[in-house]
Design an enzyme around this catalytic site. Sequence first.
Site, PDB file in Angstrom:
ATOM      1  N   GLU A  26       0.802  -1.221   0.000  1.00  0.00           N
ATOM      2  CA  GLU A  26       0.000   0.000   0.000  1.00  0.00           C
ATOM      3  C   GLU A  26       0.841   1.280   0.000  1.00  0.00           C
ATOM      4  O   GLU A  26       0.842   2.035   0.987  1.00  0.00           O
ATOM      5  CB  GLU A  26      -0.942   0.031   1.216  1.00  0.00           C
ATOM      6  CG  GLU A  26      -1.931  -1.118   1.236  1.00  0.00           C
ATOM      7  CD  GLU A  26      -2.988  -0.973   2.336  1.00  0.00           C
ATOM      8  OE1 GLU A  26      -2.820  -0.109   3.210  1.00  0.00           O
ATOM      9  OE2 GLU A  26      -3.965  -1.726   2.302  1.00  0.00           O
TER      10      GLU A  26
ATOM     11  N   GLU B 144      -5.687  -8.686   1.024  1.00  0.00           N
ATOM     12  CA  GLU B 144      -6.334  -8.262   2.271  1.00  0.00           C
ATOM     13  C   GLU B 144      -7.816  -7.995   2.003  1.00  0.00           C
ATOM     14  O   GLU B 144      -8.172  -7.328   1.037  1.00  0.00           O
ATOM     15  CB  GLU B 144      -5.709  -6.985   2.850  1.00  0.00           C
ATOM     16  CG  GLU B 144      -4.273  -7.139   3.316  1.00  0.00           C
ATOM     17  CD  GLU B 144      -3.737  -5.892   4.014  1.00  0.00           C
ATOM     18  OE1 GLU B 144      -4.544  -5.058   4.490  1.00  0.00           O
ATOM     19  OE2 GLU B 144      -2.503  -5.745   4.055  1.00  0.00           O
TER      20      GLU B 144
HETATM   21  C1  GBH Z   1      -4.436  -2.217   5.572  1.00  0.00           C
HETATM   22  O1  GBH Z   1      -4.617  -0.853   5.388  1.00  0.00           O
HETATM   23  C2  GBH Z   1      -3.043  -2.491   6.029  1.00  0.00           C
HETATM   24  O2  GBH Z   1      -2.265  -3.047   4.991  1.00  0.00           O
HETATM   25  C3  GBH Z   1      -2.970  -3.347   7.249  1.00  0.00           C
HETATM   26  O3  GBH Z   1      -1.687  -3.268   7.802  1.00  0.00           O
HETATM   27  C4  GBH Z   1      -4.039  -2.915   8.217  1.00  0.00           C
HETATM   28  O4  GBH Z   1      -3.927  -3.567   9.449  1.00  0.00           O
HETATM   29  C5  GBH Z   1      -5.373  -3.217   7.593  1.00  0.00           C
HETATM   30  O5  GBH Z   1      -5.489  -2.658   6.324  1.00  0.00           O
HETATM   31  C6  GBH Z   1      -6.563  -2.758   8.423  1.00  0.00           C
HETATM   32  O6  GBH Z   1      -6.620  -1.367   8.525  1.00  0.00           O
HETATM   33  O7  GBH Z   1      -8.491   6.845  10.140  1.00  0.00           O
HETATM   34  O8  GBH Z   1      -7.990   8.624   8.604  1.00  0.00           O
HETATM   35  O9  GBH Z   1      -6.220   7.497   9.733  1.00  0.00           O
HETATM   36  C7  GBH Z   1      -5.878  -0.479   4.873  1.00  0.00           C
HETATM   37  C8  GBH Z   1      -5.890   0.972   4.453  1.00  0.00           C
HETATM   38  C9  GBH Z   1      -5.313   3.112   5.283  1.00  0.00           C
HETATM   39  C10 GBH Z   1      -7.263   2.046   6.055  1.00  0.00           C
HETATM   40  C11 GBH Z   1      -5.351   4.026   6.503  1.00  0.00           C
HETATM   41  C12 GBH Z   1      -7.308   2.951   7.258  1.00  0.00           C
HETATM   42  C13 GBH Z   1      -6.725   5.049   8.153  1.00  0.00           C
HETATM   43  C14 GBH Z   1      -7.520   6.264   7.830  1.00  0.00           C
HETATM   44  N1  GBH Z   1      -5.921   1.844   5.605  1.00  0.00           N
HETATM   45  N2  GBH Z   1      -6.706   4.219   6.953  1.00  0.00           N
HETATM   46  S1  GBH Z   1      -7.541   7.385   9.170  1.00  0.00           S
END
Ligand code: GBH
Length: 464
Positions: A172, A353
């Site tokens: 990612e 995922e």
């Molecule tokens: C994935 O990210 C990751 O690869 C993994 O490590 C993680 O544990 C899993 O998904 C579950 O989240 O609340 O505004 O900070 C998924 C994409 C990008 C989704 C960051 C959550 C946070 C937004 N993620 N986002 S914020």
Amino acid sequence: SIPTGPAGPLRFPDNFGWGAATSAYQIEGAAKEDGRGESVWDTFSRVPGRTRNGDTGDVAADHYHRYAEDLDLMRDLGLRSYRFSISWPRIQPDGTGAPNQRGLDFYRRLIDGLHDRGISPMATLFHWDLPQALQDAEGWESRDTAYRFADYADAVFRALGDRVPAWLTINEPKTVVQNGYLIGHHAPGRQDPDAAYLVAHHLQLAHGLAVDALRATGSDSRIGPALNLHPCYPAEDSPQAAAAARLYDGYENRLYLDSLLKGSYPADVLADLGPRSRMVQGIRDGDLAIISAPIDLLAVQYYTPIYVTADGGTEHRWATSEAEWQQIYPEGMYDILTRVTRDYGPIPLTITENGLPTPDTMGPDGTVDDAGRIAFLRDHLAAAHRAMAAGVPLESFHVWSLLDNFEWAEGYDQRWGLVYVDYPSQRRVLKKSATWYRSVIADAASERPPPGQPGPDGSASVSR
Ligand code: GBH
């Protein structure tokens, strides 16, 4: 056996890669052992206020010590594929130089343990744990970090390459860009849009250099990127919302897909960034050829759709999970898979995922009832299955996650695992979703037609 759902049994190919996924910093713990260096997440999680409850990955699910038990769990579930990540600071504590043998040995034991149990390893080289020493030298803002990554990848390929059939480069890149450099919720916690897209370019460059490094070793293992893709829909029926959704899609999806698979960055995004942006200034002749080196498979991670309003904002349309950013919309899985195949051609795809956090607690009888996860996975698998029926070359599906783990800024509060981790005791307890997933996989195997009697389409049948 599993009851047949309203839509009837779902037939997946015999060799479908039923899997689960994790990442190093989120599960391993053992932060100071066997010569591991510090990563940006060791630093970031110690800054007061950055993670919920001040949680860190120091212990996490203690997988570094309990990997053999976790391998047995995977075998008991019947997994055919396990997607994990290698911790760069375990291999190169300072981000450069000779590899640390004790770090390599851990992954060799893990990989051999997978093979012993008939589980195919899929290894990610970078799941956000950049060596702090490289961050101190400007991290991904520096072009040099892409070359350091290629050296690290080369060391890993030479040590472990013969045992890993599928490699993923960068997990990612968009999340590093957005959460690390735009909103600052992830390490290194910056809020600098101009830096963010230069970082995007360097991450893409790092990916391409690692692909070249694998080819240079003569390996016949496969390699590809791991992208979290978001279908972006207009929130309303207006030309303004359609245009806003299109540009949003550029930043969420095409910035990465086009550079990897078409050899060019999307013109609308470059125009939006402007010619004087650090990213546009940082693109050198030949970079796009490196970035678009042919890949063998494309790993897609799908969690949520995005609805874009006429002013470029976003809004929610569906129920959210325990993660407020996640709307539950299985149809988005179908849309993103068919879109990738339509727009970029029939590249082999893997879902690396898909999952959600649920408010899991252990009941008095020692069970964990996560009915919401079963419904979520069933509906998303059904959508993936429909995409396959529509011609999408999907090979495998990995639930995020095998184990409850350190959910970055959310610490240990969100539980994403098929397997519950009782952190004080580190005891593992199969949630109901784990036994459900086990029966989905077993059903696929047992309904395989006997030799000489292939099914109507030569594939195995799975009830849901
Ligand atoms: C994935 O990210 C990751 O690869 C993994 O490590 C993680 O544990 C899993 O998904 C579950 O989240 O609340 O505004 O900070 C998924 C994409 C990008 C989704 C960051 C959550 C946070 C937004 N993620 N986002 S914020």
